[in-house]
Write a protein that holds these residues in place. Structure first.
Motif, short mmCIF file in Angstrom:
data_model
loop_
_atom_site.label_atom_id
_atom_site.label_comp_id
_atom_site.label_asym_id
_atom_site.label_seq_id
_atom_site.Cartn_x
_atom_site.Cartn_y
_atom_site.Cartn_z
N GLY A 111 0.78 -1.23 0.00
CA GLY A 111 0.00 0.00 0.00
C GLY A 111 0.81 1.28 0.00
N MET A 112 2.05 1.25 0.47
CA MET A 112 2.86 2.47 0.56
C MET A 112 3.12 3.12 -0.80
SD MET A 112 3.20 3.42 3.58
CE MET A 112 4.56 4.54 3.72
N PRO A 113 3.49 2.38 -1.84
CA PRO A 113 3.66 3.05 -3.15
C PRO A 113 2.34 3.65 -3.67
CG PRO A 113 4.68 0.90 -3.20
CD PRO A 113 3.93 0.99 -1.92
N LEU A 114 1.23 2.95 -3.44
CA LEU A 114 -0.06 3.50 -3.85
C LEU A 114 -0.39 4.78 -3.08
CD1 LEU A 114 -2.10 0.17 -4.03
CD2 LEU A 114 -1.13 1.47 -5.94
N LEU A 115 -0.06 4.80 -1.80
CA LEU A 115 -0.28 5.99 -0.98
C LEU A 115 0.58 7.14 -1.47
CD1 LEU A 115 -1.79 6.99 1.58
CD2 LEU A 115 0.26 6.37 2.86
N ALA A 116 1.83 6.87 -1.80
CA ALA A 116 2.72 7.92 -2.29
C ALA A 116 2.25 8.46 -3.64
CB ALA A 116 4.15 7.38 -2.41
N ILE A 117 1.85 7.58 -4.54
CA ILE A 117 1.38 8.01 -5.86
C ILE A 117 0.12 8.85 -5.74
CG2 ILE A 117 0.36 7.17 -8.02
CD1 ILE A 117 2.34 4.81 -7.82
N SER A 118 -0.83 8.42 -4.91
CA SER A 118 -2.07 9.18 -4.78
C SER A 118 -1.85 10.51 -4.05
CB SER A 118 -3.16 8.35 -4.11
OG SER A 118 -2.69 7.72 -2.96
N THR A 119 -0.91 10.57 -3.13
CA THR A 119 -0.60 11.84 -2.47
C THR A 119 0.01 12.82 -3.46
OG1 THR A 119 -0.22 10.71 -0.37
CG2 THR A 119 0.67 12.93 -0.58
N VAL A 120 0.99 12.36 -4.22
CA VAL A 120 1.62 13.24 -5.22
C VAL A 120 0.59 13.64 -6.29
CG1 VAL A 120 3.35 13.29 -7.06
CG2 VAL A 120 3.94 12.38 -4.82
N GLY A 121 -0.26 12.72 -6.69
CA GLY A 121 -1.28 13.05 -7.68
C GLY A 121 -2.24 14.10 -7.20
N TRP A 122 -2.64 14.03 -5.94
CA TRP A 122 -3.58 15.02 -5.40
C TRP A 122 -2.93 16.39 -5.23
CZ3 TRP A 122 -6.03 15.19 0.10
CH2 TRP A 122 -7.17 15.98 0.08
N VAL A 123 -1.68 16.38 -4.74
CA VAL A 123 -0.99 17.65 -4.51
C VAL A 123 -0.70 18.37 -5.82
CG1 VAL A 123 1.16 18.68 -3.66
CG2 VAL A 123 -0.02 16.98 -2.28
N PHE A 124 -0.26 17.63 -6.82
CA PHE A 124 0.14 18.24 -8.08
C PHE A 124 -0.91 18.08 -9.17
CE2 PHE A 124 4.21 17.31 -5.95
CZ PHE A 124 4.68 18.61 -5.89
N GLU A 125 -2.17 17.99 -8.80
CA GLU A 125 -3.24 17.78 -9.75
C GLU A 125 -3.35 18.91 -10.77
OE1 GLU A 125 -7.96 16.67 -9.63
OE2 GLU A 125 -6.99 17.41 -7.82
N TYR A 126 -3.17 20.13 -10.34
CA TYR A 126 -3.33 21.28 -11.24
C TYR A 126 -1.99 21.85 -11.69
CZ TYR A 126 -8.22 21.11 -10.24
OH TYR A 126 -9.52 20.68 -10.15
N PHE A 127 -0.93 21.08 -11.61
CA PHE A 127 0.38 21.54 -12.05
C PHE A 127 0.77 20.88 -13.36
CE2 PHE A 127 0.42 22.58 -7.61
CZ PHE A 127 1.09 23.80 -7.58
N ARG A 128 -0.21 20.49 -14.17
CA ARG A 128 0.05 19.85 -15.45
C ARG A 128 -0.69 20.58 -16.56
NH1 ARG A 128 -2.53 14.84 -14.70
NH2 ARG A 128 -2.86 15.21 -12.52
N GLY A 129 -0.17 20.46 -17.76
CA GLY A 129 -0.87 20.99 -18.92
C GLY A 129 -0.99 22.50 -18.90
N GLU A 130 -2.10 23.00 -19.40
CA GLU A 130 -2.29 24.45 -19.51
C GLU A 130 -2.52 25.11 -18.16
OE1 GLU A 130 -6.88 25.13 -20.52
OE2 GLU A 130 -5.79 24.01 -22.05
N ASN A 131 -2.85 24.33 -17.13
CA ASN A 131 -3.05 24.90 -15.78
C ASN A 131 -1.77 24.95 -14.96
OD1 ASN A 131 -5.84 25.26 -16.12
ND2 ASN A 131 -6.17 23.09 -15.71
N ALA A 132 -0.65 24.55 -15.53
CA ALA A 132 0.61 24.53 -14.79
C ALA A 132 1.04 25.95 -14.42
CB ALA A 132 1.69 23.85 -15.61
N ILE A 133 1.65 26.06 -13.31
CA ILE A 133 2.11 27.37 -12.84
C ILE A 133 3.45 27.69 -13.47
CG2 ILE A 133 2.86 28.68 -10.84
CD1 ILE A 133 0.77 27.22 -9.24
#
Length: 133
Positions: A111-133
């Motif tokens: 479960g730890m890799p899944l937890l890390a992936i989902s944490t990073v995904g949630w934190v950086f959700e809007y840092f991709r594509g045209e919404n990137a800062i």
């Protein structure tokens, strides 16, 4: 912030009184409950003291005005993603990790890799594509 520091002050006094009463009731032979209540007293006193100290520097808020209106407090509370699936994945992977603590370490390791992936995904959700800062 008057309500907050008063609340924590009342809780601190209550926990101190109950801790002393608990110690006398058990004749100080069972120290865990009294120590827990005294530690809770200390925590409530620290939080209440910090909020009191901060309220002196900030001044009165609209919440502190007894004649204030609800519209005095309105404003922007931040951005909350309406269509995000990441909190669901984060909760499922967190539940998997905590279930692994009861079932076995192999489930925690799974479960730890899944937890890390989902944490990073949630934190950086809007840092991709045209919404990137």
């Amino acid at each position: 912030m008057k309500v907050e520091y008063k609340l924590f002050t009342v809780l601190a006094v209550f926990c101190l009184g109950v801790g002393i009463w608990y110690g006398i009731w058990t004749e100080w032979k069972e120290p865990v409950g009294a120590v827990g209540l005294f530690l809770t007293f200390g925590l409530c006193a620290m939080i209440g003291g910090f909020i009191w100290w901060t309220s002196r520097k900030l001044g009165a808020r609209p919440d502190d005005d007894l004649d204030g209106e609800i519209s005095d407090v309105e404003g922007d509370y931040g951005f909350f993603s309406p269509h995000s699936w990441w909190p669901l994945f984060l909760a499922a992977s967190g539940a998997l990790v905590f279930l692994g603590l009861a079932v076995g370490w192999w489930l925690v390791i799974l479960g730890m890799p899944l937890l890390a992936i989902s944490t990073v995904g949630w934190v950086f959700e809007y840092f991709r594509g045209e919404n990137a800062i």
